[in-house]
Design a protein around this motif. Structure first.
Motif, short mmCIF file in Angstrom:
data_model
loop_
_atom_site.label_atom_id
_atom_site.label_comp_id
_atom_site.label_asym_id
_atom_site.label_seq_id
_atom_site.Cartn_x
_atom_site.Cartn_y
_atom_site.Cartn_z
N LEU A 1 -96.11 -83.72 -55.17
CA LEU A 1 -95.64 -82.51 -55.84
C LEU A 1 -95.73 -82.67 -57.35
CD1 LEU A 1 -94.51 -79.69 -55.48
CD2 LEU A 1 -92.23 -80.70 -55.25
N ARG A 2 -95.43 -83.85 -57.86
CA ARG A 2 -95.56 -84.08 -59.31
C ARG A 2 -97.00 -83.89 -59.76
NH1 ARG A 2 -91.27 -88.92 -59.65
NH2 ARG A 2 -89.50 -87.59 -60.19
N GLU A 3 -97.93 -84.44 -59.00
CA GLU A 3 -99.34 -84.29 -59.36
C GLU A 3 -99.75 -82.82 -59.27
OE1 GLU A 3 -103.77 -86.01 -58.23
OE2 GLU A 3 -101.99 -87.09 -57.53
N ALA B 1 -88.29 -78.50 -58.98
CA ALA B 1 -88.83 -78.49 -57.62
C ALA B 1 -88.12 -79.63 -56.90
CB ALA B 1 -90.34 -78.69 -57.64
N ALA B 2 -87.19 -79.27 -56.03
CA ALA B 2 -86.32 -80.25 -55.38
C ALA B 2 -86.82 -80.56 -53.98
CB ALA B 2 -84.89 -79.72 -55.33
N VAL C 1 -91.75 -77.74 -65.38
CA VAL C 1 -91.39 -78.04 -63.99
C VAL C 1 -91.07 -79.53 -63.88
CG1 VAL C 1 -92.20 -78.16 -61.60
CG2 VAL C 1 -92.73 -76.16 -63.01
N ARG C 2 -89.91 -79.80 -63.30
CA ARG C 2 -89.48 -81.18 -63.03
C ARG C 2 -89.32 -81.33 -61.53
NH1 ARG C 2 -84.00 -83.09 -63.12
NH2 ARG C 2 -83.42 -81.16 -64.14
N VAL C 3 -89.79 -82.43 -60.98
CA VAL C 3 -89.68 -82.70 -59.55
C VAL C 3 -88.60 -83.75 -59.35
CG1 VAL C 3 -90.88 -83.50 -57.48
CG2 VAL C 3 -92.12 -82.17 -59.21
N GLN C 4 -87.72 -83.47 -58.39
CA GLN C 4 -86.61 -84.37 -58.13
C GLN C 4 -86.32 -84.39 -56.64
OE1 GLN C 4 -83.48 -83.69 -60.92
NE2 GLN C 4 -81.97 -84.81 -59.73
#
Length: 159
Positions: A54-56, A33-34, A64-67
């Motif tokens: 978004l991470r929470e 998730a960018a 899912v990884r947020v960056q």
């Protein structure tokens, strides 16, 4: 490993965003998730705040990884070895807009765009609409996660 990116400004993240990310997480090994930093737009929340929210909101999805990123999405895809982009379509007008971007991304870098139709429950939903309703102290509890609702309340309490 099958990887895709779900890009967006996520200002703020809505239940519609989470629905698309969650559905993508069931189809792919890894979903990034960018969070876009758009220098031409002043966001309600800082990029760091959007990443944290978004991470929470995606903590129940282990793949899912947020960056955060800025610049061209296709450059982000190249740098992170991501062959595909997931985009949501809420309406025909979304398709017209998204198709041009998808074709440009393919032309620039050979990156495929895959479209998911929005869940009808969220087909009207946008971050802009959530911000407008929240700015008038309207109830957004069914549109965003509780921590996002609180962040909106806190943000607009100072106005």
């Amino acid at each position: 490993m099958r990887r895709v990116v779900c890009p967006g400004s996520f200002d703020p993240v809505t239940n519609g965003h989470i629905d698309i990310i969650g559905r993508a997480a069931r189809q792919y090994d890894e979903v990034i998730a960018a969070v876009l930093t758009n220098i031409s737009k002043r966001g309600l929340f800082s990029p760091e705040d959007r990443v944290a929210m978004l991470r929470e909101a995606t903590e129940d999805y282990p793949n899912v990884r947020v960056q955060q990123f800025d610049g061209l999405l296709v450059d982000f895809c190249r740098e992170n070895d991501i062959p595909g982009i997931i985009r949501s379509l809420r309406s025909v007008s979304d398709f017209d807009y998204e198709l041009q971007i998808a074709q440009m991304n393919y032309q620039l870098a050979g990156v495929e765009t895959l479209f998911m139709t929005a869940n009808p429950q969220y087909s009207f939903l946008s971050s802009s609409l959530v911000k407008e309703v929240a700015s008038y102290n309207g109830d957004v509890s069914t549109l965003v996660a509780p921590h996002v609702e609180q962040a909106l309340r806190d943000r607009f309490a100072g106005d």
